[in-house]
Design an enzyme around this catalytic site. Structure first.
Site, mmCIF file in Angstrom:
data_model
loop_
_atom_site.group_PDB
_atom_site.id
_atom_site.type_symbol
_atom_site.label_atom_id
_atom_site.label_comp_id
_atom_site.label_asym_id
_atom_site.label_seq_id
_atom_site.Cartn_x
_atom_site.Cartn_y
_atom_site.Cartn_z
ATOM 1 N N ASP A 189 65.488 -6.860 -111.760
ATOM 2 C CA ASP A 189 64.557 -6.078 -110.940
ATOM 3 C C ASP A 189 65.352 -5.318 -109.887
ATOM 4 O O ASP A 189 65.968 -5.920 -109.012
ATOM 5 C CB ASP A 189 63.551 -7.026 -110.269
ATOM 6 C CG ASP A 189 62.366 -6.287 -109.669
ATOM 7 O OD1 ASP A 189 62.330 -5.052 -109.765
ATOM 8 O OD2 ASP A 189 61.484 -6.962 -109.108
ATOM 9 N N ASP A 191 62.060 0.341 -113.232
ATOM 10 C CA ASP A 191 62.854 -0.473 -112.315
ATOM 11 C C ASP A 191 62.959 -1.946 -112.688
ATOM 12 O O ASP A 191 63.449 -2.744 -111.898
ATOM 13 C CB ASP A 191 62.296 -0.353 -110.896
ATOM 14 C CG ASP A 191 60.845 -0.781 -110.800
ATOM 15 O OD1 ASP A 191 60.188 -0.935 -111.847
ATOM 16 O OD2 ASP A 191 60.357 -0.952 -109.675
ATOM 17 N N GLU A 192 62.523 -2.324 -113.874
ATOM 18 C CA GLU A 192 62.666 -3.731 -114.254
ATOM 19 C C GLU A 192 62.669 -3.891 -115.769
ATOM 20 O O GLU A 192 62.112 -3.077 -116.501
ATOM 21 C CB GLU A 192 61.576 -4.600 -113.619
ATOM 22 C CG GLU A 192 60.166 -4.242 -114.028
ATOM 23 C CD GLU A 192 59.136 -5.196 -113.425
ATOM 24 O OE1 GLU A 192 59.270 -6.421 -113.598
ATOM 25 O OE2 GLU A 192 58.201 -4.697 -112.785
#
Length: 359
Positions: A13, A107-108
């Site tokens: 993350d 983003d993850e």
């Protein structure tokens, strides 16, 4: 569970991703309270720097509220092309370690490193190597959760944020879950958590005492999922080609609503949240749906499907508002309103992009 059957899952993350990219690219923003999102009365925050989070600014917060919490907040319009490019860089790094990569958003991502390409003996050391390369190659930090299933890896990735990692081993799993506050369970939002609190469920230990049938009776099909995660059971694979069918957001009113203007204001906020997600994941659908729960607990839906992808936020909002107008005037109060998008098609980019994934 035999050791040979234990999977090695990492959830990576990126830390305050959009805000961190902006601070990286503009030295004047370093150490400043900034937020990436849409300004204006009906704007919504996509993410905030850790300096802004100190004041309570967070994602999905109305921009007007964020500015009240932090008057010196600097709001920056998102640059999704830049975020996508960095995201591809990060994904390229992941690919050096495993082909089993499931991006959740820019983003993850989840990684299955049970058999990693580098021959690194532990998932912990693999996560360290990946995070080190992300920082070296992008100048950004990432946090990671390491465990034997996706639920625990996701939960673990929040524990040492920012720029840290946390391990939950099979020996730790059930003890960790029993101590975990129910509001910290991934997939249990504020509304469900409050419902569970009223049932006396405050921790994983409380949830563990409930039978599958009792949870299903109160929470529908999700009750089965809650039962399994309370016992540390999550056999979901890391799916590189996982397709999402729909996305939705909803809000429950404190009191039953009859006023169209109030419903429209909620629709605008929810539509903004959906659009931020659509831009973040590069997924834009053709179908817009609104859901209404009435004061008598009945439910209605209205949908409209376009021939082409909806790639403009104003068009998405206009359709949602038109659908709301179909239900007015109302004869009974509205308890909940929701907005959804489905029928996704891939966007064909007109500009070449290079390298990366994000967190």
């Amino acid at each position: 569970m035999a050791s040979a059957d234990i999977r090695k899952i990492i959830h990576v993350d990126m830390d305050a991703f959009y805000a961190s990219v902006e601070q990286r690219d503009n030295f004047k923003l370093k150490d400043m309270p900034i937020a990436v999102g849409y300004d204006g009365k009906r704007g919504v925050i996509a993410t905030a720097s850790y300096e802004a989070r100190h004041y309570g600014v967070r994602s999905a917060l109305p921009t007007s509220t964020a500015k009240r919490l932090c008057p010196q907040l600097i709001v920056i319009a998102p640059r999704f092309d830049t975020y996508r490019a960095v995201s591809k860089q990060v994904k390229a790094i992941f690919s050096d370690y495993t082909d089993l990569i499931e991006p959740v958003a820019l983003d993850e991502a989840y990684l299955d490193v049970t058999k990693n390409k580098q021959g690194i003996p532990t998932a912990w050391k693999t996560a360290l190597a990946i995070r080190g390369r992300i920082f070296k190659e992008t100048g950004l930090t990432a946090s990671a959760g390491v465990s034997y299933n996706k639920f625990l890896a996701k939960t673990a990735s929040d524990i040492k944020k920012p720029n840290g990692q946390y391990l939950i081993t099979p020996e730790m799993g059930n003890i960790f879950i029993r101590k975990l506050p129910i509001a910290k369970f991934h997939g249990i939002g504020p509304v469900t958590a409050e419902k569970m609190h009223k049932l006396g469920i405050h921790t994983g230990a409380d949830l563990e005492t409930w039978s599958s049938g009792a949870l299903q009776e109160r929470f529908g099909k999700l009750g089965i999922w809650y039962y399994h995660i309370a016992h540390g059971d999550d056999n979901r694979p890391v799916e590189p080609n996982r397709e999402r069918k729909s996305v939705s957001a909803e809000t429950t009113f404190i009191e039953d609503v009859f006023d169209k203007d109030q419903v429209e204001e909620s629709i605008k906020s929810l539509a903004n949240e959906i659009w931020l997600w659509a831009d973040k994941t590069e997924m834009h659908g053709r179908t817009v749906t609104i859901k209404i729960k009435w004061s008598d607990f009945g439910q209605s839906t209205r949908s409209r499907t376009s021939k082409l992808q909806i790639t403009d936020s104003s068009e998405f909002l206009e359709i949602a508002i038109d659908l709301v107008n179909l239900i007015f005037p109302v004869r009974k109060g509205i308890r909940l309103i929701g907005v959804g998008m489905s029928n996704f098609d891939p966007i064909v980019s007109t500009t070449p992009t290079q390298v990366a994934l994000d967190v």
